[in-house]
Design an enzyme around this catalytic site. Structure first.
Site, PDB file in Angstrom:
ATOM      1  N   TYR A   1     -14.950  -0.741   8.874  1.00 18.58           N
ATOM      2  CA  TYR A   1     -13.515  -0.397   8.976  1.00 18.58           C
ATOM      3  C   TYR A   1     -13.045  -0.563  10.420  1.00 18.58           C
ATOM      4  O   TYR A   1     -12.064  -1.235  10.703  1.00 18.58           O
ATOM      5  CB  TYR A   1     -13.343   1.042   8.515  1.00 18.58           C
ATOM      6  CG  TYR A   1     -11.998   1.667   8.742  1.00 18.58           C
ATOM      7  CD1 TYR A   1     -11.843   2.704   9.667  1.00 18.58           C
ATOM      8  CD2 TYR A   1     -10.881   1.264   8.028  1.00 18.58           C
ATOM      9  CE1 TYR A   1     -10.626   3.309   9.874  1.00 18.58           C
ATOM     10  CE2 TYR A   1      -9.646   1.874   8.217  1.00 18.58           C
ATOM     11  CZ  TYR A   1      -9.526   2.896   9.140  1.00 18.58           C
ATOM     12  OH  TYR A   1      -8.302   3.500   9.338  1.00 18.58           O
TER      13      TYR A   1
ATOM     14  N   GLY B   1       0.835  -1.201   0.000  1.00 16.84           N
ATOM     15  CA  GLY B   1       0.000   0.000   0.000  1.00 16.84           C
ATOM     16  C   GLY B   1       0.868   1.249   0.000  1.00 16.84           C
ATOM     17  O   GLY B   1       0.562   2.260   0.606  1.00 16.84           O
TER      18      GLY B   1
ATOM     19  N   ASP C   1      -1.426  -7.189  -5.655  1.00 15.56           N
ATOM     20  CA  ASP C   1      -2.783  -7.217  -5.086  1.00 15.56           C
ATOM     21  C   ASP C   1      -2.673  -8.043  -3.824  1.00 15.56           C
ATOM     22  O   ASP C   1      -2.529  -9.272  -3.887  1.00 15.56           O
ATOM     23  CB  ASP C   1      -3.771  -7.859  -6.074  1.00 15.56           C
ATOM     24  CG  ASP C   1      -5.157  -8.033  -5.433  1.00 15.56           C
ATOM     25  OD1 ASP C   1      -6.086  -8.444  -6.138  1.00 15.56           O
ATOM     26  OD2 ASP C   1      -5.278  -7.782  -4.205  1.00 15.56           O
TER      27      ASP C   1
ATOM     28  N   GLN D   1      -1.936   7.345   1.343  1.00 15.28           N
ATOM     29  CA  GLN D   1      -1.591   8.572   2.071  1.00 15.28           C
ATOM     30  C   GLN D   1      -0.447   8.341   3.054  1.00 15.28           C
ATOM     31  O   GLN D   1       0.495   9.127   3.117  1.00 15.28           O
ATOM     32  CB  GLN D   1      -2.827   9.081   2.850  1.00 15.28           C
ATOM     33  CG  GLN D   1      -2.596  10.428   3.514  1.00 15.28           C
ATOM     34  CD  GLN D   1      -3.632  10.803   4.557  1.00 15.28           C
ATOM     35  OE1 GLN D   1      -4.387   9.970   5.055  1.00 15.28           O
ATOM     36  NE2 GLN D   1      -3.649  12.072   4.931  1.00 15.28           N
TER      37      GLN D   1
END
Ligand code: VAH
Length: 318
Positions: free
Chosen positions: A144, A10, A54, A14
């Site tokens: 989440y 990832g 992935d 951010q």
């Protein structure tokens, strides 16, 4: 000393893009393999080595860990709170099954250290609202948050059963000028700056008085490296550490921005994310992180706002 080989999963997100840069400064560019789901990394061109991955493909993940002889993994890929509510099963699958693959494969291949981000989203409507304690009630009301709360217990399980040195931080809302967040409830606190620096009016999707725990990315990255550097015996929390930077409301943030952007206008039109924000605490007690690995934030609201605007203005010049 054997060279580290760090895999960031990832890396284009951010947190990932800044953590990858910080890890490369610390360990060397070629010792940090960035990976993300897109074929081409959206980072600046010189950011290599990069491998498309992935993370829900366990076989591909295993091949990468084995081929690269990975010694540390920073597993950052996740679907955040707002997007998770639009796609609950996909959020659970990505957030949970990818963590289980990383934990299993880290044990199988003797990975020395694993970092996995949790979030203050593990707290829910029945948690303490102010200075939420480390052992507070974690009854999340988002998929989440559920995935992060469950993931914390899996991390503790793999530490206790297999001795895997997996460490975690409950990040508050993170604010940065390099990468846009994707699908979070705290994203307004990043988007507002992009409007501010263009002197464009901003419509906030939360009520002006909604106080949430936040942190400047510089502090979050330093906290992550300090946690991972701490002697293993200092790590007493094997679910995930509460971490606190600063807490503010959209109105307080807008007022601070307006000091540097005279006439900056914000209006407030709450949407579905207001209910998510209302379920979270307003401030966090991070005394465990202070005690165990000497955590101390550096940025207050004024310092963060001026640094954000300064850097966004500099990026405009490029
Ligand atoms: C979100 N930015 O909004 C994330 C974070 C505490 C919030 O976990 O979902």
């Amino acid at each position: 000393m054997d060279q580290e080989k760090i895999l960031v999963i990832g890396a284009c997100g951010q947190i990932g893009r800044e953590l990858t840069a910080a890890l490369r400064l610390k360990f060397g560019q070629m010792q940090v393999l960035a990976s993300d789901i897109q074929a081409k990394n959206n980072l600046s061109t010189e950011v290599f080595p990069y491998q498309q991955l992935d993370v829900t493909d366990a076989d591909a993940l295993e091949k990468l860990i084995a081929d690269e002889q990975v010694t540390q993994i920073y597993h950052l890929a996740a679907m955040l709170s707002a997007n998770g509510e639009k796609n609950p099963k996909k959020a659970w699958d990505l957030n949970m099954n990818s963590l289980l693959s990383v934990l299993d494969l880290s044990v199988k291949y003797g990975v020395k250290k694993v970092f996995w981000p949790s979030s203050i989203a593990v707290f829910g409507p029945d948690s303490e609202k102010t200075n939420t304690p480390q052992q507070g009630i974690t009854e999340p009301s988002t998929v989440y948050g559920i995935s992060k709360a469950a993931g914390e217990y899996w991390c503790k399980y793999y530490f206790e059963k297999f001795g895997l040195d997996v460490r975690s931080i409950r990040y508050p809302g993170l604010i940065s000028y390099t990468g846009a967040p994707g699908g979070g409830t705290t994203d307004y606190a990043v988007d507002i700056f992009h409007h501010g620096v263009e002197a464009k009016p901003f419509t906030c999707f939360l009520k002006k008085e909604t106080v949430l725990p936040m942190m400047y990315m510089e502090d979050a990255i330093r906290a992550t490296l300090e946690l991972m550097d701490a002697p293993v015996d200092n790590i007493k929390v094997r679910t995930s550490y509460n971490l606190s930077g600063l807490s503010f409301s959209p109105e307080e943030l807008a007022t601070e921005i307006e000091k540097l952007v005279p006439g900056f206008k914000v209006d407030y039109t709450p949407d579905f994310r207001q209910q998510i924000a209302d379920s979270w605490p307003g401030s966090i007690d991070d005394s465990a992180a202070q005690t165990d690995w000497n955590w101390k934030p550096a940025y207050n609201l004024e310092a963060m706002v001026s640094d954000m605007l300064l850097n966004l203005r500099a990026l405009q010049e490029i």
